[in-house]
Design a protein around this motif. Sequence first.
Motif, PDB file in Angstrom:
ATOM      1  N   LEU A  42      31.089  28.312  44.212  1.00 22.25           N
ATOM      2  CA  LEU A  42      30.966  27.287  43.178  1.00 22.25           C
ATOM      3  C   LEU A  42      29.558  26.711  43.209  1.00 22.25           C
ATOM      4  CD1 LEU A  42      34.350  25.415  43.736  1.00 22.25           C
ATOM      5  CD2 LEU A  42      33.810  27.099  41.960  1.00 22.25           C
TER       6      LEU A  42
ATOM      7  N   LEU B 288      29.871  25.817  37.902  1.00 25.35           N
ATOM      8  CA  LEU B 288      29.904  27.251  37.653  1.00 25.35           C
ATOM      9  C   LEU B 288      30.723  27.945  38.726  1.00 25.35           C
ATOM     10  CD1 LEU B 288      28.917  29.758  36.068  1.00 25.35           C
ATOM     11  CD2 LEU B 288      26.964  29.822  37.649  1.00 25.35           C
ATOM     12  N   LEU B 289      31.777  28.624  38.295  1.00 25.07           N
ATOM     13  CA  LEU B 289      32.540  29.480  39.181  1.00 25.07           C
ATOM     14  C   LEU B 289      31.768  30.801  39.197  1.00 25.07           C
ATOM     15  CD1 LEU B 289      36.397  30.119  38.976  1.00 25.07           C
ATOM     16  CD2 LEU B 289      34.723  31.653  39.989  1.00 25.07           C
ATOM     17  N   ASP B 290      30.903  30.942  40.183  1.00 25.66           N
ATOM     18  CA  ASP B 290      29.963  32.052  40.222  1.00 25.66           C
ATOM     19  C   ASP B 290      30.597  33.345  40.714  1.00 25.66           C
ATOM     20  OD1 ASP B 290      27.176  32.952  39.871  1.00 25.66           O
ATOM     21  OD2 ASP B 290      27.219  33.209  42.058  1.00 25.66           O
ATOM     22  N   ASN B 291      31.581  33.223  41.586  1.00 27.93           N
ATOM     23  CA  ASN B 291      32.208  34.421  42.142  1.00 27.93           C
ATOM     24  C   ASN B 291      33.553  34.043  42.735  1.00 27.93           C
ATOM     25  OD1 ASN B 291      32.820  36.868  43.369  1.00 27.93           O
ATOM     26  ND2 ASN B 291      31.233  36.721  44.912  1.00 27.93           N
TER      27      ASN B 291
ATOM     28  N   ILE C 240      41.162  29.477  41.766  1.00 30.41           N
ATOM     29  CA  ILE C 240      40.768  28.897  40.480  1.00 30.41           C
ATOM     30  C   ILE C 240      41.304  27.471  40.368  1.00 30.41           C
ATOM     31  CG2 ILE C 240      41.098  29.047  37.977  1.00 30.41           C
ATOM     32  CD1 ILE C 240      40.735  32.107  38.318  1.00 30.41           C
TER      33      ILE C 240
ATOM     34  N   ARG D 205      32.834  26.604  34.148  1.00 29.84           N
ATOM     35  CA  ARG D 205      32.380  27.811  33.458  1.00 29.84           C
ATOM     36  C   ARG D 205      32.359  28.992  34.418  1.00 29.84           C
ATOM     37  NH1 ARG D 205      26.978  25.859  30.138  1.00 29.84           N
ATOM     38  NH2 ARG D 205      27.941  24.088  29.073  1.00 29.84           N
ATOM     39  N   LEU D 206      32.407  30.182  33.822  1.00 27.13           N
ATOM     40  CA  LEU D 206      32.250  31.417  34.584  1.00 27.13           C
ATOM     41  C   LEU D 206      31.701  32.482  33.648  1.00 27.13           C
ATOM     42  CD1 LEU D 206      34.666  33.616  33.734  1.00 27.13           C
ATOM     43  CD2 LEU D 206      36.053  32.039  35.067  1.00 27.13           C
ATOM     44  N   HIS D 207      31.241  33.547  34.252  1.00 21.62           N
ATOM     45  CA  HIS D 207      30.870  34.731  33.482  1.00 21.62           C
ATOM     46  C   HIS D 207      31.359  35.946  34.259  1.00 21.62           C
ATOM     47  CE1 HIS D 207      27.257  33.846  36.011  1.00 21.62           C
ATOM     48  NE2 HIS D 207      27.436  35.108  36.331  1.00 21.62           N
ATOM     49  N   THR D 208      31.648  36.997  33.519  1.00 22.66           N
ATOM     50  CA  THR D 208      32.105  38.240  34.125  1.00 22.66           C
ATOM     51  C   THR D 208      31.537  39.386  33.309  1.00 22.66           C
ATOM     52  OG1 THR D 208      34.053  39.390  35.006  1.00 22.66           O
ATOM     53  CG2 THR D 208      34.284  38.384  32.834  1.00 22.66           C
TER      54      THR D 208
ATOM     55  N   TYR E  78      41.562  35.352  33.299  1.00 24.27           N
ATOM     56  CA  TYR E  78      40.936  34.058  33.018  1.00 24.27           C
ATOM     57  C   TYR E  78      41.500  33.455  31.729  1.00 24.27           C
ATOM     58  CZ  TYR E  78      37.568  35.613  36.553  1.00 24.27           C
ATOM     59  OH  TYR E  78      36.980  36.060  37.708  1.00 24.27           O
TER      60      TYR E  78
ATOM     61  N   THR F  85      34.746  29.338  29.447  1.00 20.88           N
ATOM     62  CA  THR F  85      34.784  27.936  29.847  1.00 20.88           C
ATOM     63  C   THR F  85      36.216  27.424  29.861  1.00 20.88           C
ATOM     64  OG1 THR F  85      33.865  25.735  29.405  1.00 20.88           O
ATOM     65  CG2 THR F  85      34.501  27.038  27.493  1.00 20.88           C
TER      66      THR F  85
END
Length: 154
Positions: A64, A72-75, A92, A108-111, A122, A144
Amino acid sequence: MLRTARPEDCTAVEAIVIAAYSIYVERIGKAPGPMLDDYAGLIAAGAVSVLEDPDGVIAALIVLLPKPDHLLLDNIAAHPDRQGRGLGRRLIAFAESEARRRGYAELRLHTHETMTENIALYTRLGFRETGRGHEAGYDRVFMTKPIVAATERF
């Protein structure tokens, strides 16, 4: 038990990331971003939390990163032998709780766009897609989730 990662956890954290993300190398055409991260530095910064099995073995992790206007949930990664047991959902939920505790209104996160199973998970957990784009050499899906303050939930 969920706890902040310690320096001595670095080897186990890296091993889980490699085990969890190696299946995506062929699909993406290169190592996914989390496989390239500096986990010693992230652990030193207090950004990594680990989830231990009852026997003390690290089964999963979450990274985080605080940003000015969101968390940001980075991983998030679970060892393949431990997947399908709800660890990701638990992590989560922890991220949501942390965002709330830290006063953020958004997680937020990205994948990667080819990680369709993650995008579906998600989405089921309440994240919504906000866009797609090329960032840091990867084709990413940005997502998000609004974080409701504890006083607003009731």
